[in-house]
Design an enzyme around this catalytic site. Structure first.
Site, mmCIF file in Angstrom:
data_model
loop_
_atom_site.group_PDB
_atom_site.id
_atom_site.type_symbol
_atom_site.label_atom_id
_atom_site.label_comp_id
_atom_site.label_asym_id
_atom_site.label_seq_id
_atom_site.Cartn_x
_atom_site.Cartn_y
_atom_site.Cartn_z
ATOM 1 N N GLU A 413 1.112 -6.057 7.134
ATOM 2 C CA GLU A 413 -0.701 -5.790 6.489
ATOM 3 C C GLU A 413 -0.708 -4.501 6.132
ATOM 4 O O GLU A 413 -0.553 -3.767 6.811
ATOM 5 C CB GLU A 413 -2.143 -5.845 7.129
ATOM 6 C CG GLU A 413 -3.404 -5.404 7.032
ATOM 7 C CD GLU A 413 -4.618 -5.516 7.464
ATOM 8 O OE1 GLU A 413 -4.458 -6.798 9.057
ATOM 9 O OE2 GLU A 413 -5.051 -4.749 7.989
ATOM 10 N N GLU A 418 -9.615 1.762 3.092
ATOM 11 C CA GLU A 418 -10.015 1.517 4.313
ATOM 12 C C GLU A 418 -11.576 3.017 4.569
ATOM 13 O O GLU A 418 -11.347 4.479 4.383
ATOM 14 C CB GLU A 418 -10.353 1.205 5.229
ATOM 15 C CG GLU A 418 -9.478 -0.065 5.450
ATOM 16 C CD GLU A 418 -8.971 -0.215 7.153
ATOM 17 O OE1 GLU A 418 -9.259 -1.000 7.075
ATOM 18 O OE2 GLU A 418 -7.920 -0.076 7.520
#
Length: 600
Positions: A413, A418
Protein backbone atom coordinates in the site's frame (compact mmCIF):
# COMPACT_ATOMS: atom_id res chain seq x y z
CA UNK A 1 7.93 136.69 -1.88
CA UNK A 2 10.45 136.86 -4.67
CA UNK A 3 13.34 136.30 -2.36
CA UNK A 4 14.91 132.87 -2.57
CA UNK A 5 14.12 130.60 0.30
CA UNK A 6 17.19 129.61 2.24
CA UNK A 7 17.04 126.30 4.07
CA UNK A 8 17.46 126.69 7.78
CA UNK A 9 20.81 125.82 9.36
CA UNK A 10 21.16 123.94 12.56
CA UNK A 11 22.73 125.82 15.43
CA UNK A 12 24.43 124.12 18.32
CA UNK A 13 24.79 125.53 21.78
CA UNK A 14 28.18 126.73 22.80
CA UNK A 15 30.13 125.48 25.78
CA UNK A 16 29.53 128.69 27.66
CA UNK A 17 25.82 128.23 27.34
CA UNK A 18 25.96 124.79 28.83
CA UNK A 19 28.40 125.28 31.70
CA UNK A 20 27.14 127.09 34.86
CA UNK A 21 27.80 130.88 34.86
CA UNK A 22 26.89 133.78 37.19
CA UNK A 23 25.33 131.54 39.73
CA UNK A 24 22.65 130.12 37.41
CA UNK A 25 21.52 126.60 38.03
CA UNK A 26 22.33 123.98 35.48
CA UNK A 27 18.68 123.24 34.73
CA UNK A 28 17.78 126.98 34.25
CA UNK A 29 20.72 127.61 31.92
CA UNK A 30 19.89 124.52 29.92
CA UNK A 31 16.31 125.69 29.49
CA UNK A 32 17.49 129.12 28.47
CA UNK A 33 19.94 127.60 26.01
CA UNK A 34 17.23 125.62 24.28
CA UNK A 35 14.98 128.67 23.90
CA UNK A 36 17.79 130.85 22.62
CA UNK A 37 18.97 128.20 20.21
CA UNK A 38 15.54 127.83 18.75
CA UNK A 39 15.23 131.55 18.07
CA UNK A 40 18.68 131.81 16.57
CA UNK A 41 18.00 129.01 14.13
CA UNK A 42 14.81 130.61 12.96
CA UNK A 43 16.64 133.89 12.29
CA UNK A 44 19.23 132.16 10.11
CA UNK A 45 22.20 132.90 12.41
CA UNK A 46 25.68 131.50 12.01
CA UNK A 47 26.16 127.83 12.78
CA UNK A 48 28.15 127.33 15.95
CA UNK A 49 30.03 124.22 17.01
CA UNK A 50 27.99 121.22 18.20
CA UNK A 51 26.94 121.36 21.81
CA UNK A 52 27.93 118.96 24.54
CA UNK A 53 24.76 117.05 25.19
CA UNK A 54 24.06 116.60 28.89
CA UNK A 55 22.88 113.13 30.02
CA UNK A 56 20.76 114.54 32.86
CA UNK A 57 19.52 117.81 34.26
CA UNK A 58 22.34 117.94 36.81
CA UNK A 59 25.14 117.61 34.28
CA UNK A 60 28.35 118.99 35.72
CA UNK A 61 26.96 119.19 39.24
CA UNK A 62 28.09 116.80 41.96
CA UNK A 63 25.27 114.52 42.95
CA UNK A 64 24.67 112.16 45.77
CA UNK A 65 24.63 108.53 44.76
CA UNK A 66 21.36 108.14 46.65
CA UNK A 67 19.54 110.99 44.84
CA UNK A 68 17.25 110.10 41.91
CA UNK A 69 18.18 111.05 38.37
CA UNK A 70 17.29 114.49 37.10
CA UNK A 71 14.94 113.08 34.51
CA UNK A 72 12.76 111.83 37.35
CA UNK A 73 13.11 114.73 39.77
CA UNK A 74 12.06 117.27 37.13
CA UNK A 75 8.49 116.00 37.27
CA UNK A 76 5.88 116.30 39.94
CA UNK A 77 5.57 113.15 42.02
CA UNK A 78 1.88 113.65 42.43
CA UNK A 79 0.10 110.61 41.04
CA UNK A 80 -3.36 109.34 41.29
CA UNK A 81 -3.99 106.16 43.19
CA UNK A 82 -4.24 104.43 39.86
CA UNK A 83 -0.72 105.51 39.01
CA UNK A 84 -1.50 108.15 36.32
CA UNK A 85 0.30 111.50 36.24
CA UNK A 86 -1.61 114.56 37.55
CA UNK A 87 -1.17 117.62 35.40
CA UNK A 88 -2.49 121.02 36.58
CA UNK A 89 -5.01 122.71 34.31
CA UNK A 90 -3.64 124.95 31.55
CA UNK A 91 -0.13 123.70 32.20
CA UNK A 92 1.96 121.45 29.99
CA UNK A 93 3.65 118.49 31.54
CA UNK A 94 6.81 119.59 29.72
CA UNK A 95 7.80 123.10 31.07
CA UNK A 96 10.58 123.47 28.50
CA UNK A 97 8.10 124.08 25.70
CA UNK A 98 5.48 126.77 25.56
CA UNK A 99 1.96 126.28 24.30
CA UNK A 100 2.63 128.62 21.50
CA UNK A 101 5.63 126.70 20.36
CA UNK A 102 3.65 123.45 20.33
CA UNK A 103 0.72 124.95 18.45
CA UNK A 104 2.81 126.65 15.76
CA UNK A 105 3.89 124.74 12.69
CA UNK A 106 7.60 124.25 12.34
CA UNK A 107 9.13 125.94 9.36
CA UNK A 108 11.58 123.09 8.74
CA UNK A 109 12.43 119.62 9.84
CA UNK A 110 15.16 121.02 12.05
CA UNK A 111 12.61 122.81 14.22
CA UNK A 112 10.70 119.66 15.11
CA UNK A 113 11.44 118.77 18.70
CA UNK A 114 12.39 115.17 19.51
CA UNK A 115 9.41 113.23 20.73
CA UNK A 116 9.34 112.61 24.41
CA UNK A 117 9.62 109.01 25.47
CA UNK A 118 7.90 109.45 28.77
CA UNK A 119 5.64 106.51 29.47
CA UNK A 120 6.75 104.57 26.41
CA UNK A 121 9.53 102.60 28.01
CA UNK A 122 12.35 103.93 25.75
CA UNK A 123 15.24 106.19 26.73
CA UNK A 124 14.21 109.78 27.68
CA UNK A 125 15.51 112.76 25.76
CA UNK A 126 19.02 113.75 26.81
CA UNK A 127 19.28 117.11 25.11
CA UNK A 128 17.54 119.64 22.94
CA UNK A 129 19.38 118.62 19.77
CA UNK A 130 16.95 117.16 17.30
CA UNK A 131 18.34 115.15 14.36
CA UNK A 132 16.69 115.52 10.98
CA UNK A 133 14.16 112.89 10.00
CA UNK A 134 16.26 111.87 7.01
CA UNK A 135 19.08 110.94 9.33
CA UNK A 136 16.74 109.03 11.55
CA UNK A 137 15.29 107.26 8.49
CA UNK A 138 18.73 106.16 7.38
CA UNK A 139 19.52 104.95 10.88
CA UNK A 140 16.30 102.95 10.99
CA UNK A 141 17.24 101.01 7.83
CA UNK A 142 20.94 100.74 8.60
CA UNK A 143 22.38 97.30 9.41
CA UNK A 144 23.24 96.75 13.03
CA UNK A 145 26.85 96.64 14.01
CA UNK A 146 28.28 93.12 13.71
CA UNK A 147 28.78 91.26 16.90
CA UNK A 148 32.25 89.92 17.59
CA UNK A 149 32.68 86.30 16.58
CA UNK A 150 33.25 83.68 19.20
CA UNK A 151 34.01 79.96 19.15
CA UNK A 152 30.29 79.16 19.11
CA UNK A 153 29.20 81.85 16.67
CA UNK A 154 27.43 80.80 13.49
CA UNK A 155 27.71 82.83 10.36
CA UNK A 156 24.70 82.70 8.08
CA UNK A 157 25.22 82.32 4.31
CA UNK A 158 28.96 82.33 4.67
CA UNK A 159 31.22 80.36 2.37
CA UNK A 160 34.23 80.80 4.58
CA UNK A 161 34.89 77.69 6.67
CA UNK A 162 35.85 78.51 10.20
CA UNK A 163 38.97 76.72 11.22
CA UNK A 164 38.64 75.59 14.78
CA UNK A 165 41.39 74.19 16.82
CA UNK A 166 41.06 70.49 17.40
CA UNK A 167 40.65 69.41 21.00
CA UNK A 168 43.64 67.58 22.31
CA UNK A 169 44.07 65.14 25.11
CA UNK A 170 45.35 66.72 28.28
CA UNK A 171 47.63 63.72 28.75
CA UNK A 172 49.37 64.14 25.38
CA UNK A 173 51.96 66.70 24.43
CA UNK A 174 53.83 67.16 21.14
CA UNK A 175 57.05 66.21 22.84
CA UNK A 176 55.70 62.75 23.64
CA UNK A 177 55.34 60.00 21.05
CA UNK A 178 52.66 57.30 21.18
CA UNK A 179 54.02 53.91 22.05
CA UNK A 180 53.10 51.10 19.59
CA UNK A 181 55.18 48.13 20.60
CA UNK A 182 53.34 45.80 18.22
CA UNK A 183 54.94 47.59 15.27
CA UNK A 184 58.45 46.74 16.34
CA UNK A 185 57.86 43.42 18.10
CA UNK A 186 55.28 41.46 16.11
CA UNK A 187 53.50 38.55 17.79
CA UNK A 188 54.01 35.41 15.65
CA UNK A 189 50.67 34.02 16.74
CA UNK A 190 48.85 36.93 15.07
CA UNK A 191 49.83 35.66 11.64
CA UNK A 192 48.74 32.15 12.56
CA UNK A 193 45.37 33.43 13.82
CA UNK A 194 44.96 35.46 10.63
CA UNK A 195 45.48 32.51 8.28
CA UNK A 196 43.53 30.17 10.53
CA UNK A 197 40.45 32.44 10.58
CA UNK A 198 40.29 32.99 6.85
CA UNK A 199 41.23 29.40 6.16
CA UNK A 200 38.28 28.10 8.18
CA UNK A 201 35.95 30.57 6.43
CA UNK A 202 37.13 29.45 3.00
CA UNK A 203 36.88 25.79 3.96
CA UNK A 204 33.30 26.26 5.24
CA UNK A 205 32.20 27.96 2.02
CA UNK A 206 33.88 25.32 -0.13
CA UNK A 207 32.42 22.45 1.92
CA UNK A 208 28.95 23.98 1.68
CA UNK A 209 29.24 24.32 -2.08
CA UNK A 210 30.41 20.70 -2.41
CA UNK A 211 27.58 19.52 -0.16
CA UNK A 212 24.99 21.35 -2.25
CA UNK A 213 26.44 19.94 -5.45
CA UNK A 214 26.50 16.39 -4.15
CA UNK A 215 22.99 16.77 -2.77
CA UNK A 216 21.76 17.99 -6.13
CA UNK A 217 23.53 15.15 -7.93
CA UNK A 218 22.29 12.64 -5.37
CA UNK A 219 18.58 13.32 -5.92
CA UNK A 220 17.31 10.45 -8.05
CA UNK A 221 14.91 11.21 -10.84
CA UNK A 222 12.80 9.05 -13.07
CA UNK A 223 14.77 7.96 -16.10
CA UNK A 224 13.26 7.46 -19.48
CA UNK A 225 9.95 8.72 -20.83
CA UNK A 226 6.75 9.25 -18.88
CA UNK A 227 3.46 8.61 -20.63
CA UNK A 228 0.35 10.43 -19.33
CA UNK A 229 -2.39 8.17 -17.97
CA UNK A 230 -4.75 10.73 -16.42
CA UNK A 231 -4.93 14.53 -16.46
CA UNK A 232 -8.19 15.64 -14.87
CA UNK A 233 -8.91 19.26 -13.85
CA UNK A 234 -12.62 18.80 -13.03
CA UNK A 235 -13.87 21.49 -15.38
CA UNK A 236 -17.14 19.55 -15.70
CA UNK A 237 -18.85 16.69 -13.87
CA UNK A 238 -19.39 14.94 -17.16
CA UNK A 239 -17.24 11.85 -17.36
CA UNK A 240 -16.23 11.94 -13.69
CA UNK A 241 -18.79 9.58 -12.11
CA UNK A 242 -21.11 6.88 -13.31
CA UNK A 243 -20.58 4.20 -15.89
CA UNK A 244 -17.26 4.61 -17.68
CA UNK A 245 -16.47 7.53 -15.41
CA UNK A 246 -12.89 8.27 -14.34
CA UNK A 247 -13.72 7.93 -10.63
CA UNK A 248 -15.54 4.98 -9.16
CA UNK A 249 -17.69 5.60 -6.07
CA UNK A 250 -17.13 2.78 -3.60
CA UNK A 251 -20.28 2.20 -1.51
CA UNK A 252 -19.49 0.40 1.73
CA UNK A 253 -20.11 0.65 5.47
CA UNK A 254 -17.79 -2.10 6.75
CA UNK A 255 -15.10 0.28 8.08
CA UNK A 256 -12.49 -0.81 5.47
CA UNK A 257 -10.49 -2.81 7.98
CA UNK A 258 -9.74 0.25 10.15
CA UNK A 259 -12.98 0.33 12.14
CA UNK A 260 -13.89 3.69 10.61
CA UNK A 261 -17.18 5.26 11.70
CA UNK A 262 -18.38 6.50 8.32
CA UNK A 263 -20.24 4.84 5.48
CA UNK A 264 -19.23 5.77 1.93
CA UNK A 265 -22.07 6.54 -0.46
CA UNK A 266 -22.67 7.43 -4.08
CA UNK A 267 -24.79 10.40 -3.05
CA UNK A 268 -24.09 13.76 -4.77
CA UNK A 269 -24.19 15.26 -1.28
CA UNK A 270 -20.94 13.52 -0.37
CA UNK A 271 -19.05 13.73 -3.68
CA UNK A 272 -19.61 16.29 -6.44
CA UNK A 273 -17.88 18.64 -8.88
CA UNK A 274 -18.44 22.39 -8.60
CA UNK A 275 -16.59 25.46 -9.91
CA UNK A 276 -13.72 23.42 -11.27
CA UNK A 277 -13.08 21.41 -8.08
CA UNK A 278 -13.89 17.95 -6.82
CA UNK A 279 -15.43 17.85 -3.33
CA UNK A 280 -15.55 14.96 -0.84
CA UNK A 281 -17.82 16.10 1.99
CA UNK A 282 -18.68 14.26 5.23
CA UNK A 283 -22.24 14.72 6.54
CA UNK A 284 -24.34 13.39 9.43
CA UNK A 285 -26.43 10.29 8.81
CA UNK A 286 -29.02 11.77 11.18
CA UNK A 287 -29.78 14.36 8.50
CA UNK A 288 -31.28 11.47 6.51
CA UNK A 289 -32.84 9.08 9.06
CA UNK A 290 -32.91 11.14 12.30
CA UNK A 291 -30.91 10.80 15.53
CA UNK A 292 -33.24 8.30 17.20
CA UNK A 293 -32.93 5.81 14.34
CA UNK A 294 -29.15 5.81 14.62
CA UNK A 295 -29.19 4.54 18.22
CA UNK A 296 -32.13 2.11 18.34
CA UNK A 297 -34.74 0.23 16.37
CA UNK A 298 -33.68 0.85 12.78
CA UNK A 299 -32.32 -1.25 9.93
CA UNK A 300 -30.30 0.61 7.33
CA UNK A 301 -29.57 -0.92 3.91
CA UNK A 302 -27.15 1.13 1.88
CA UNK A 303 -28.08 1.68 -1.76
CA UNK A 304 -25.87 0.34 -4.59
CA UNK A 305 -23.42 -1.46 -2.33
CA UNK A 306 -20.19 -2.27 -4.22
CA UNK A 307 -18.88 -5.04 -1.95
CA UNK A 308 -18.87 -7.61 -4.75
CA UNK A 309 -16.50 -5.41 -6.77
CA UNK A 310 -14.23 -4.08 -4.06
CA UNK A 311 -13.76 -7.48 -2.39
CA UNK A 312 -12.81 -9.31 -5.60
CA UNK A 313 -9.31 -10.78 -5.43
CA UNK A 314 -8.57 -10.77 -9.17
CA UNK A 315 -8.88 -7.76 -11.39
CA UNK A 316 -6.27 -7.86 -14.17
CA UNK A 317 -4.44 -11.12 -13.66
CA UNK A 318 -4.55 -12.67 -17.13
CA UNK A 319 -3.59 -16.08 -15.78
CA UNK A 320 -6.70 -16.25 -13.61
CA UNK A 321 -9.13 -14.36 -15.77
CA UNK A 322 -11.05 -16.53 -18.28
CA UNK A 323 -13.87 -14.18 -19.19
CA UNK A 324 -11.92 -11.81 -21.42
CA UNK A 325 -12.27 -8.87 -19.05
CA UNK A 326 -9.99 -6.00 -19.93
CA UNK A 327 -7.45 -4.47 -17.60
CA UNK A 328 -8.66 -2.98 -14.32
CA UNK A 329 -12.06 -4.74 -14.39
CA UNK A 330 -12.86 -7.13 -11.57
CA UNK A 331 -13.51 -10.77 -12.33
CA UNK A 332 -16.41 -10.97 -9.89
CA UNK A 333 -17.10 -14.38 -8.41
CA UNK A 334 -14.47 -16.21 -10.41
CA UNK A 335 -11.91 -16.57 -7.65
CA UNK A 336 -14.02 -17.03 -4.53
CA UNK A 337 -17.46 -17.93 -3.35
CA UNK A 338 -19.98 -15.27 -2.47
CA UNK A 339 -19.30 -14.00 1.07
CA UNK A 340 -22.75 -13.56 2.62
CA UNK A 341 -21.49 -12.42 6.05
CA UNK A 342 -19.12 -9.94 4.47
CA UNK A 343 -21.85 -8.58 2.25
CA UNK A 344 -24.23 -8.05 5.17
CA UNK A 345 -21.54 -6.21 7.16
CA UNK A 346 -20.61 -3.99 4.24
CA UNK A 347 -24.08 -3.19 3.00
CA UNK A 348 -26.41 -3.02 6.03
CA UNK A 349 -26.51 -2.11 9.74
CA UNK A 350 -28.94 -2.44 12.64
CA UNK A 351 -29.21 -0.09 15.63
CA UNK A 352 -29.97 -1.62 19.05
CA UNK A 353 -29.80 0.30 22.31
CA UNK A 354 -29.47 -2.90 24.36
CA UNK A 355 -26.36 -4.16 22.61
CA UNK A 356 -24.98 -0.66 21.97
CA UNK A 357 -24.87 -1.23 18.20
CA UNK A 358 -25.56 1.87 16.14
CA UNK A 359 -25.76 2.77 12.47
CA UNK A 360 -22.70 4.51 11.07
CA UNK A 361 -23.31 8.12 12.17
CA UNK A 362 -21.34 9.74 9.31
CA UNK A 363 -21.73 9.58 5.54
CA UNK A 364 -18.78 10.35 3.29
CA UNK A 365 -17.25 9.26 -0.04
CA UNK A 366 -14.41 7.10 -1.31
CA UNK A 367 -13.38 7.58 -4.94
CA UNK A 368 -10.95 5.36 -6.83
CA UNK A 369 -9.53 4.89 -10.31
CA UNK A 370 -9.51 1.08 -10.12
CA UNK A 371 -11.69 0.89 -13.26
CA UNK A 372 -10.03 3.69 -15.22
CA UNK A 373 -6.33 4.31 -14.46
CA UNK A 374 -3.43 2.51 -12.81
CA UNK A 375 0.35 2.64 -13.18
CA UNK A 376 3.41 0.49 -12.55
CA UNK A 377 6.32 2.83 -11.86
CA UNK A 378 5.84 6.48 -12.65
CA UNK A 379 4.47 9.55 -11.01
CA UNK A 380 1.18 10.62 -9.38
CA UNK A 381 0.41 14.24 -8.51
CA UNK A 382 -2.70 15.55 -6.69
CA UNK A 383 -3.28 19.17 -5.75
CA UNK A 384 -5.76 19.36 -2.88
CA UNK A 385 -6.83 21.09 0.33
CA UNK A 386 -7.55 18.92 3.34
CA UNK A 387 -10.71 19.39 5.48
CA UNK A 388 -11.08 21.05 8.87
CA UNK A 389 -12.76 19.25 11.79
CA UNK A 390 -11.92 16.96 14.69
CA UNK A 391 -11.44 13.26 13.89
CA UNK A 392 -11.59 13.72 10.11
CA UNK A 393 -9.10 11.50 8.27
CA UNK A 394 -8.37 12.69 4.69
CA UNK A 395 -6.20 10.41 2.57
CA UNK A 396 -4.67 10.18 -0.91
CA UNK A 397 -3.30 6.69 -1.38
CA UNK A 398 -2.84 3.71 -3.70
CA UNK A 399 -3.67 0.01 -3.61
CA UNK A 400 -2.65 -2.76 -5.99
CA UNK A 401 -5.05 -3.58 -8.75
CA UNK A 402 -4.35 -7.28 -8.20
CA UNK A 403 -3.33 -8.77 -4.89
CA UNK A 404 -0.57 -10.72 -6.61
CA UNK A 405 1.30 -11.50 -3.39
CA UNK A 406 -1.76 -11.95 -1.19
CA UNK A 407 -4.16 -9.87 0.86
CA UNK A 408 -3.23 -6.70 2.68
CA UNK A 409 -0.44 -5.91 3.48
CA UNK A 410 1.30 -8.64 1.43
CA UNK A 411 0.71 -6.82 -1.87
CA UNK A 412 1.60 -3.42 -0.46
CA UNK A 413 0.00 0.00 0.00
CA UNK A 414 1.34 3.46 -0.92
CA UNK A 415 0.06 6.33 1.25
CA UNK A 416 0.82 9.56 -0.62
CA UNK A 417 -0.85 11.74 1.99
CA UNK A 418 -2.66 11.12 5.27
CA UNK A 419 -3.65 13.82 7.74
CA UNK A 420 -5.87 14.62 10.69
CA UNK A 421 -8.51 17.34 10.66
CA UNK A 422 -7.83 18.25 14.29
CA UNK A 423 -6.20 21.66 14.69
CA UNK A 424 -2.49 22.34 15.27
CA UNK A 425 -2.99 22.09 19.05
CA UNK A 426 -3.79 18.39 18.75
CA UNK A 427 -0.88 16.60 20.50
CA UNK A 428 -0.64 13.77 17.94
CA UNK A 429 0.09 15.77 14.78
CA UNK A 430 -2.91 17.85 13.76
CA UNK A 431 -3.70 19.64 10.52
CA UNK A 432 -0.23 21.22 10.37
CA UNK A 433 1.25 17.78 9.58
CA UNK A 434 0.96 15.50 6.56
CA UNK A 435 2.35 11.99 6.49
CA UNK A 436 3.42 9.51 3.83
CA UNK A 437 4.21 5.81 4.24
CA UNK A 438 4.49 2.36 2.70
CA UNK A 439 2.63 -0.64 4.16
CA UNK A 440 4.12 -4.07 3.49
CA UNK A 441 4.72 -7.37 5.25
CA UNK A 442 3.93 -11.11 5.14
CA UNK A 443 1.16 -10.74 7.70
CA UNK A 444 -1.06 -8.10 9.28
CA UNK A 445 0.88 -8.35 12.54
CA UNK A 446 4.19 -8.04 10.69
CA UNK A 447 3.42 -4.83 8.84
CA UNK A 448 6.73 -2.95 8.49
CA UNK A 449 5.22 0.47 7.84
CA UNK A 450 7.21 1.88 10.77
CA UNK A 451 10.39 1.35 8.71
CA UNK A 452 9.13 3.34 5.71
CA UNK A 453 7.18 6.38 6.78
CA UNK A 454 7.74 10.09 7.39
CA UNK A 455 5.98 13.42 7.71
CA UNK A 456 6.38 17.10 6.99
CA UNK A 457 5.33 19.89 9.33
CA UNK A 458 4.13 23.34 8.35
CA UNK A 459 5.60 25.61 11.00
CA UNK A 460 3.51 28.67 10.17
CA UNK A 461 0.00 27.59 9.32
CA UNK A 462 -1.78 24.34 8.50
CA UNK A 463 -2.58 22.34 5.41
CA UNK A 464 -6.32 22.92 5.67
CA UNK A 465 -6.00 26.61 4.79
CA UNK A 466 -4.76 26.32 1.21
CA UNK A 467 -4.05 23.95 -1.65
CA UNK A 468 -0.89 21.86 -1.70
CA UNK A 469 0.58 19.42 -4.19
CA UNK A 470 1.05 15.82 -2.99
CA UNK A 471 3.11 13.51 -5.19
CA UNK A 472 4.81 10.13 -5.41
CA UNK A 473 7.61 9.08 -7.74
CA UNK A 474 8.83 5.51 -7.85
CA UNK A 475 10.67 3.01 -9.97
CA UNK A 476 13.07 0.10 -9.45
CA UNK A 477 15.64 2.32 -7.70
CA UNK A 478 13.73 4.63 -5.34
CA UNK A 479 10.34 5.67 -3.93
CA UNK A 480 9.86 9.32 -3.03
CA UNK A 481 6.75 10.90 -1.47
CA UNK A 482 6.72 14.67 -1.02
CA UNK A 483 4.55 17.77 -0.65
CA UNK A 484 4.95 20.85 -2.87
CA UNK A 485 8.67 20.26 -3.52
CA UNK A 486 11.16 17.41 -3.59
CA UNK A 487 12.91 19.23 -0.76
CA UNK A 488 9.81 18.64 1.40
CA UNK A 489 9.89 14.89 1.12
CA UNK A 490 7.84 12.81 3.51
CA UNK A 491 9.67 9.68 2.43
CA UNK A 492 12.81 9.27 0.31
CA UNK A 493 13.65 5.59 0.12
CA UNK A 494 16.62 4.32 -1.94
CA UNK A 495 16.05 0.66 -2.74
CA UNK A 496 19.44 -0.97 -2.31
CA UNK A 497 18.17 -4.33 -1.06
CA UNK A 498 14.90 -6.24 -1.21
CA UNK A 499 12.02 -5.49 1.11
CA UNK A 500 12.33 -8.96 2.58
CA UNK A 501 15.84 -8.15 3.71
CA UNK A 502 14.79 -4.68 4.82
CA UNK A 503 11.96 -6.10 6.94
CA UNK A 504 14.20 -8.37 9.03
CA UNK A 505 11.29 -10.72 9.68
CA UNK A 506 11.46 -13.52 12.26
CA UNK A 507 11.86 -17.11 11.04
CA UNK A 508 8.35 -18.04 12.16
CA UNK A 509 5.04 -16.62 13.33
CA UNK A 510 2.66 -17.96 15.94
CA UNK A 511 -0.79 -18.89 14.70
CA UNK A 512 -2.84 -20.22 17.55
CA UNK A 513 -1.09 -23.22 19.05
CA UNK A 514 1.17 -23.71 16.07
CA UNK A 515 4.26 -21.90 14.84
CA UNK A 516 4.32 -21.37 11.10
CA UNK A 517 7.62 -20.84 9.35
CA UNK A 518 7.95 -17.69 7.27
CA UNK A 519 9.30 -17.69 3.76
CA UNK A 520 9.99 -14.93 1.30
CA UNK A 521 6.60 -14.26 -0.27
CA UNK A 522 8.20 -11.86 -2.78
CA UNK A 523 10.83 -14.27 -4.01
CA UNK A 524 9.29 -14.37 -7.50
CA UNK A 525 9.21 -10.59 -7.75
CA UNK A 526 11.84 -7.95 -8.30
CA UNK A 527 13.94 -6.15 -5.74
CA UNK A 528 11.18 -3.56 -5.33
CA UNK A 529 8.41 -6.15 -4.70
CA UNK A 530 5.64 -5.86 -3.60
CA UNK A 531 5.67 -2.42 -5.26
CA UNK A 532 6.43 -3.81 -8.70
CA UNK A 533 2.76 -4.25 -9.66
CA UNK A 534 0.08 -1.88 -10.93
CA UNK A 535 -1.48 0.44 -8.36
CA UNK A 536 -4.62 2.59 -8.63
CA UNK A 537 -5.44 5.86 -6.85
CA UNK A 538 -7.94 6.40 -3.99
CA UNK A 539 -9.29 9.69 -2.61
CA UNK A 540 -11.38 9.60 0.56
CA UNK A 541 -12.28 11.31 3.84
CA UNK A 542 -12.64 8.88 6.73
CA UNK A 543 -13.94 9.63 10.24
CA UNK A 544 -12.51 8.13 13.43
CA UNK A 545 -11.47 4.50 13.59
CA UNK A 546 -10.07 1.89 15.95
CA UNK A 547 -6.76 1.06 14.25
CA UNK A 548 -4.70 3.58 16.24
CA UNK A 549 -4.51 6.40 13.69
CA UNK A 550 -6.04 8.51 16.45
CA UNK A 551 -4.15 7.34 19.58
CA UNK A 552 -6.11 6.85 22.78
CA UNK A 553 -5.93 9.83 25.14
CA UNK A 554 -7.93 12.18 27.32
CA UNK A 555 -8.85 14.34 24.33
CA UNK A 556 -10.32 11.37 22.44
CA UNK A 557 -13.99 10.53 23.19
CA UNK A 558 -13.75 6.79 22.46
CA UNK A 559 -11.49 3.86 23.24
CA UNK A 560 -10.12 1.71 20.42
CA UNK A 561 -10.58 -1.53 22.32
CA UNK A 562 -14.22 -0.89 23.25
CA UNK A 563 -16.92 -2.95 21.51
CA UNK A 564 -19.10 0.19 21.35
CA UNK A 565 -16.41 2.61 20.19
CA UNK A 566 -18.66 3.98 17.44
CA UNK A 567 -21.42 4.64 19.97
CA UNK A 568 -19.00 6.46 22.28
CA UNK A 569 -17.97 8.66 19.38
CA UNK A 570 -21.57 9.47 18.45
CA UNK A 571 -22.65 10.29 21.99
CA UNK A 572 -19.82 12.83 22.26
CA UNK A 573 -20.99 14.72 19.16
CA UNK A 574 -21.55 17.89 21.22
CA UNK A 575 -17.73 18.01 21.60
CA UNK A 576 -16.48 17.34 18.06
CA UNK A 577 -19.29 18.48 15.79
CA UNK A 578 -18.90 22.21 16.66
CA UNK A 579 -15.34 21.97 15.26
CA UNK A 580 -16.74 21.07 11.85
CA UNK A 581 -17.37 24.24 9.80
CA UNK A 582 -21.02 24.94 9.01
CA UNK A 583 -20.10 25.52 5.37
CA UNK A 584 -19.90 21.99 3.87
CA UNK A 585 -17.16 23.05 1.49
CA UNK A 586 -14.92 24.07 4.41
CA UNK A 587 -15.09 20.59 5.92
CA UNK A 588 -14.51 18.93 2.55
CA UNK A 589 -11.36 17.67 0.93
CA UNK A 590 -11.19 19.83 -2.19
CA UNK A 591 -9.22 18.52 -5.18
CA UNK A 592 -7.96 20.85 -7.88
CA UNK A 593 -6.48 18.29 -10.27
CA UNK A 594 -5.24 14.69 -10.53
CA UNK A 595 -2.36 13.73 -12.83
CA UNK A 596 -0.85 10.29 -13.41
CA UNK A 597 2.14 9.30 -15.59
CA UNK A 598 3.50 5.83 -16.21
CA UNK A 599 7.07 5.02 -17.07
CA UNK A 600 7.18 3.90 -20.68
Amino acid sequence: MSSKLVPPHLRFASLSEVLPENGLAAGERLSHSRTHSSKSLSNGGAEPSPPITPRNMGFGTPMSPLSPPGSISSFSPAHTPSGSLTVPPNQSPFPDFSNAGLNSRASSHGELPRKSSFGTGSRPNTGDYTRPSSVRLREAFASPKPRPLTLYSTVQNSTVKIQRERPKSTMWTPEKTSEKPWLSNRDPYNRIAYFLTYGVMFFGIAAGAVRCFLGWRGVPVLKGNLCPVMDEHFNSEEGIFGENGKFFREVDMSGFGNGEFEMTTNSPTNSYVRNGYLYITPTLTSDVIGEAAIEDGHIFNITDCTFNITRGLSYTDENKSTTGHTSNISAIGLDQEFDVAGYQKACSAVSNATSGAIINPIQSARLSTRLSASIRFGRVEVRAKIPTGDWLWPAIWMLPVDNVYGSWPMSGEIDIMEARGNGPRYPNQGSNYVRGSLNWGPDHSLNRAFKTYGWWEMRRGSYDKDFHTYAVEWDEEFIRIYVDSRLHHLLDLRIKKSFWELGEFPPGVQQGAETVALHNIWANGTKVAPFDQKFYLILDVGVGGTNGWFPDGKEKPWYDGAETAMGQFWRARHEWFPTWPQDPEERSMVVDYVKMWQKC
